[in-house]
Design a protein around this motif. Sequence first.
Motif, PDB file in Angstrom:
ATOM      1  N   ILE A  95       0.838  -1.207   0.000  1.00  0.00           N
ATOM      2  CA  ILE A  95       0.000   0.000   0.000  1.00  0.00           C
ATOM      3  C   ILE A  95       0.870   1.252   0.000  1.00  0.00           C
ATOM      4  N   TYR A  96       1.882   1.278   0.857  1.00  0.00           N
ATOM      5  CA  TYR A  96       2.745   2.455   0.941  1.00  0.00           C
ATOM      6  C   TYR A  96       3.433   2.721  -0.399  1.00  0.00           C
ATOM      7  N   TYR A  97       3.966   1.673  -1.005  1.00  0.00           N
ATOM      8  CA  TYR A  97       4.671   1.876  -2.268  1.00  0.00           C
ATOM      9  C   TYR A  97       3.715   2.246  -3.402  1.00  0.00           C
ATOM     10  N   SER A  98       2.485   1.764  -3.337  1.00  0.00           N
ATOM     11  CA  SER A  98       1.520   2.102  -4.394  1.00  0.00           C
ATOM     12  C   SER A  98       1.230   3.598  -4.428  1.00  0.00           C
ATOM     13  N   PHE A  99       1.184   4.235  -3.263  1.00  0.00           N
ATOM     14  CA  PHE A  99       0.949   5.676  -3.236  1.00  0.00           C
ATOM     15  C   PHE A  99       2.164   6.449  -3.734  1.00  0.00           C
ATOM     16  N   TYR A 100       3.358   5.918  -3.525  1.00  0.00           N
ATOM     17  CA  TYR A 100       4.564   6.518  -4.094  1.00  0.00           C
ATOM     18  C   TYR A 100       4.481   6.493  -5.617  1.00  0.00           C
ATOM     19  N   LYS A 101       4.017   5.387  -6.183  1.00  0.00           N
ATOM     20  CA  LYS A 101       3.839   5.296  -7.634  1.00  0.00           C
ATOM     21  C   LYS A 101       2.814   6.308  -8.132  1.00  0.00           C
ATOM     22  N   GLU A 102       1.723   6.463  -7.390  1.00  0.00           N
ATOM     23  CA  GLU A 102       0.684   7.403  -7.803  1.00  0.00           C
ATOM     24  C   GLU A 102       1.194   8.846  -7.796  1.00  0.00           C
ATOM     25  N   LEU A 103       2.023   9.177  -6.816  1.00  0.00           N
ATOM     26  CA  LEU A 103       2.578  10.525  -6.770  1.00  0.00           C
ATOM     27  C   LEU A 103       3.456  10.807  -7.980  1.00  0.00           C
ATOM     28  N   LEU A 104       4.226   9.813  -8.409  1.00  0.00           N
ATOM     29  CA  LEU A 104       5.099  10.008  -9.560  1.00  0.00           C
ATOM     30  C   LEU A 104       4.309  10.105 -10.862  1.00  0.00           C
ATOM     31  N   LYS A 105       3.154   9.470 -10.925  1.00  0.00           N
ATOM     32  CA  LYS A 105       2.326   9.514 -12.132  1.00  0.00           C
ATOM     33  C   LYS A 105       1.478  10.776 -12.227  1.00  0.00           C
ATOM     34  N   ALA A 106       1.317  11.485 -11.118  1.00  0.00           N
ATOM     35  CA  ALA A 106       0.476  12.686 -11.105  1.00  0.00           C
ATOM     36  C   ALA A 106       1.083  13.770 -12.000  1.00  0.00           C
ATOM     37  N   SER A 108       1.376  16.872 -11.495  1.00  0.00           N
ATOM     38  CA  SER A 108       2.185  17.772 -10.672  1.00  0.00           C
ATOM     39  C   SER A 108       2.169  17.268  -9.234  1.00  0.00           C
ATOM     40  N   PHE A 109       3.143  17.724  -8.462  1.00  0.00           N
ATOM     41  CA  PHE A 109       3.209  17.289  -7.068  1.00  0.00           C
ATOM     42  C   PHE A 109       1.989  17.766  -6.293  1.00  0.00           C
ATOM     43  N   GLU A 110       1.558  19.010  -6.548  1.00  0.00           N
ATOM     44  CA  GLU A 110       0.391  19.550  -5.842  1.00  0.00           C
ATOM     45  C   GLU A 110      -0.855  18.721  -6.141  1.00  0.00           C
ATOM     46  N   GLY A 112      -0.893  15.591  -7.110  1.00  0.00           N
ATOM     47  CA  GLY A 112      -0.734  14.279  -6.491  1.00  0.00           C
ATOM     48  C   GLY A 112      -1.075  14.294  -5.019  1.00  0.00           C
ATOM     49  N   VAL A 113      -0.654  15.351  -4.302  1.00  0.00           N
ATOM     50  CA  VAL A 113      -0.974  15.465  -2.871  1.00  0.00           C
ATOM     51  C   VAL A 113      -2.475  15.627  -2.687  1.00  0.00           C
ATOM     52  N   TYR A 114      -3.100  16.424  -3.542  1.00  0.00           N
ATOM     53  CA  TYR A 114      -4.551  16.624  -3.428  1.00  0.00           C
ATOM     54  C   TYR A 114      -5.301  15.300  -3.628  1.00  0.00           C
ATOM     55  N   GLU A 115      -4.874  14.517  -4.594  1.00  0.00           N
ATOM     56  CA  GLU A 115      -5.548  13.236  -4.851  1.00  0.00           C
ATOM     57  C   GLU A 115      -5.361  12.257  -3.693  1.00  0.00           C
ATOM     58  N   LEU A 116      -4.235  12.356  -3.008  1.00  0.00           N
ATOM     59  CA  LEU A 116      -4.029  11.477  -1.860  1.00  0.00           C
ATOM     60  C   LEU A 116      -4.846  11.927  -0.653  1.00  0.00           C
ATOM     61  N   THR A 117      -4.968  13.226  -0.475  1.00  0.00           N
ATOM     62  CA  THR A 117      -5.743  13.733   0.670  1.00  0.00           C
ATOM     63  C   THR A 117      -7.246  13.635   0.445  1.00  0.00           C
ATOM     64  N   HIS A 118      -7.664  13.454  -0.808  1.00  0.00           N
ATOM     65  CA  HIS A 118      -9.089  13.270  -1.136  1.00  0.00           C
ATOM     66  C   HIS A 118      -9.229  12.004  -1.980  1.00  0.00           C
ATOM     67  N   ASN A 119      -8.680  10.907  -1.444  1.00  0.00           N
ATOM     68  CA  ASN A 119      -8.570   9.674  -2.217  1.00  0.00           C
ATOM     69  C   ASN A 119      -9.871   8.885  -2.182  1.00  0.00           C
ATOM     70  N   ASN A 120     -10.465   8.665  -3.371  1.00  0.00           N
ATOM     71  CA  ASN A 120     -11.672   7.837  -3.488  1.00  0.00           C
ATOM     72  C   ASN A 120     -11.490   6.739  -4.519  1.00  0.00           C
ATOM     73  N   LYS A 121     -10.222   6.427  -4.841  1.00  0.00           N
ATOM     74  CA  LYS A 121      -9.927   5.418  -5.857  1.00  0.00           C
ATOM     75  C   LYS A 121      -9.221   4.193  -5.276  1.00  0.00           C
ATOM     76  N   TYR A 137       4.087  10.678   4.656  1.00  0.00           N
ATOM     77  CA  TYR A 137       5.117  11.708   4.506  1.00  0.00           C
ATOM     78  C   TYR A 137       6.427  11.155   3.936  1.00  0.00           C
ATOM     79  N   PRO A 138       6.837   9.929   4.259  1.00  0.00           N
ATOM     80  CA  PRO A 138       8.032   9.380   3.592  1.00  0.00           C
ATOM     81  C   PRO A 138       7.876   9.308   2.080  1.00  0.00           C
ATOM     82  N   GLU A 139       6.704   8.903   1.615  1.00  0.00           N
ATOM     83  CA  GLU A 139       6.474   8.821   0.172  1.00  0.00           C
ATOM     84  C   GLU A 139       6.445  10.204  -0.470  1.00  0.00           C
ATOM     85  N   LEU A 140       5.899  11.196   0.234  1.00  0.00           N
ATOM     86  CA  LEU A 140       5.901  12.570  -0.282  1.00  0.00           C
ATOM     87  C   LEU A 140       7.340  13.062  -0.448  1.00  0.00           C
ATOM     88  N   ILE A 141       8.161  12.821   0.568  1.00  0.00           N
ATOM     89  CA  ILE A 141       9.554  13.263   0.514  1.00  0.00           C
ATOM     90  C   ILE A 141      10.309  12.531  -0.586  1.00  0.00           C
TER      91      ILE A 141
END
Length: 720
Positions: A95-106, A108-110, A112-121, A137-141
């Motif tokens: 799960i943790y690594y999957s969100f790291y992948k999603e951030l890289l696919k977004a 923009s970083f902003e 990607g963060v918005y989609e994680l904080t309002h995640n319905n997928k 926060y580790p994945e964000l960094i």
Amino acid sequence: MEEGAADLRQRKKQNCTETDKMAPDEREKENPNLGKSPKYVLFQRFAKLFFGCVAAVTSGMMYAVYLSTYHERKFWFSSRQELEREITFQSDSAIYYSFYKELLKAPSFERGVYELTHNNKTVSLRTINAVQQMTLYPELIASVLYQASGSEEVIEPVYFYIGIVFGLQGIYMAALFVTSWVMSGTWLAGMLTVAWFIINRTDTTRIDYSIPLRENWALPYFACQVAALTGYLKNNINFSAERFCYLLVSASTYTFMMMWEYSHYLLFVQAVSLLLLDSFALVQTDKVHEVYKIYLFSLFLGYLLQFENPALLVSPLLSLVAALMLSKCLQMNMKKGTFISRMLKIMYFYLVFTISVTMNFLLKTFVPHKENEHMLKFLEVKFGLNTTKNFTVNWLLCQESLQTPSQDFFLRLTQSSLLPFYILVLIICLSSITQVIFRRISGEPLKEKITVDDGRIGERPEIAYHVIHTMLMGSLAMMSEGIKYLWTPYMCMLAAFGVCSPELWMTLFKWLRLRAVHPILLALILSMAVPSIIGFSLWKEYFPRIMTELSELQEFYDSDTVELMMWVKRQAPVAAVFAGSPQLMGMIKLCTGWMVTSLPLYNDVDLLQRNENIYQIYSKRSAEDIYKILTSYKATYLIIEDSICNEAGPVKGCRVKDLLDIANGHVVCDEGDSYAYSKYGRFCHEIKMNYSPYVNYFTRVYWNRSYFVYKINTVISFQS
């Protein structure tokens, strides 16, 4: 009053006169560096500091390289395809690594963060703040560093991610090295700490099993905090070094709190250690209260940056520190050595305890939060205060990490010689601290400067802190095996410090009244000889094993899981929602990106209830019951795992199907005999028979040796 002052001036004058008349050889014995030039002393200190720092950095780098090499050999990581690499991330790590992948696919970083904080997928029928709930926060960094450093064309995302974690483990090792070095005065203790840590790797870290775990990101920062706190608590420390340690404690405390949702519990144990240290006047009160202020600041800043996380407000750390700050005035008045002050000490503990409990109760009453009732029930059952048939509680009781340590744990530590030396060092230090406490109660002042000849190692505040802290951590580790990963590294550090410290040996010789040999000389010899002998024996026995471990190519290839993930990616529609065990759902989310009904996370009440409901596919329930459960979560596909359905675990009462039968009342145990009560067969077995009514609700669309995938029918067709 005037007579007393005159007497004090007269004694000072006499002391100065005696010092002036002291023979040159006696003055040299009192201060060994007296006859040496300032340049020589400065060069000696610089050389010692330089080579120690080089040794610490080298140890950390070698450990990081060792972990990377071992990981490559274990999984053949570089020769695998991306999907096969991702399957190595098990359970919640996926799960943790999957969100790291999603951030890289977004885009923009902003975004990607918005989609994680309002995640319905991720989880069906739920919108979650994944950053707060899963501490991402580790994945964000990691994602920011990967994109900002321009590493996209140089290194693959997965290598960058695990490289950061391995690098942090190197920092972890270096911090333990520095801590034992600061305590003992020799970097030989740091080398022995590193050796014991690596040899007992099974019990010191979980990096082998699960790289993205929050503790693997957080504990290196805690180790840096402990190292800085060790230096900060020392009595004889110059102002610049004290300020540096204070800043490092502040930064590492806050970072540690941001990296792990359970960090404030570990800081609470540390705060209790400092409370005991301060209560027995073993440390400067001002320094302890400065650390309390750091806790408060970190909690406040963490609360704001973690989206007003209520868990920090209702944490025991906040209640304890607030109570300690309120009781500061009373604490200052009770250190005068009088009988009344000793009585006030008892009142002080009572006051702190009362204020802490009251404040925590009030905060939990007025601050909206999700109480982990399952953990309270778990503790009641674990300590024999209650019994339950609840699936979640019994499932937690069966987890290996939450059970008491096995005999094998102590046997492994004994074989590596860690446990015997740890107990020896702990007994000597604890006995010395006890003597110091009795001297303090009797009104005898503590010495400001402790020398090797004094044999009073318990008067050093940093030593007293580590002894109290390791005892508290050890007590917790005796109740839960998972705590051993927090305790064992500090066992390595404390044992290495002890055998390398002349002060500890001198303390022992003072008690034994050794006169045959000069005790200081013997203490210096033993502080070099004993660790050298230990290190040589460890190198002779364990170095060949480590080299063999690094040279062996281990096979890890789960073809059935790879085939399942490939089928999901190719055949399942984009809007599909999968149901199954939480561990498998974590891999489905990582490898395919499809939505799931549950996740392998245990800090959320709703997710725990979902896990229990979905696990009913392995119970003795009717097809209609299971169909209603799955459709209530909008699931479109069901995955049955043969390993769970036909599980034959070593502990029969801890199998998932057994726990479900107990929770559902389908099995009744009476005087050792079990009686089945359900009129339905086990669902995971019956559905494979392909007869009514199971085929009315479910249609098998894929299977292999390990997995059976069923499509959940939207239109029920009843067949005879």
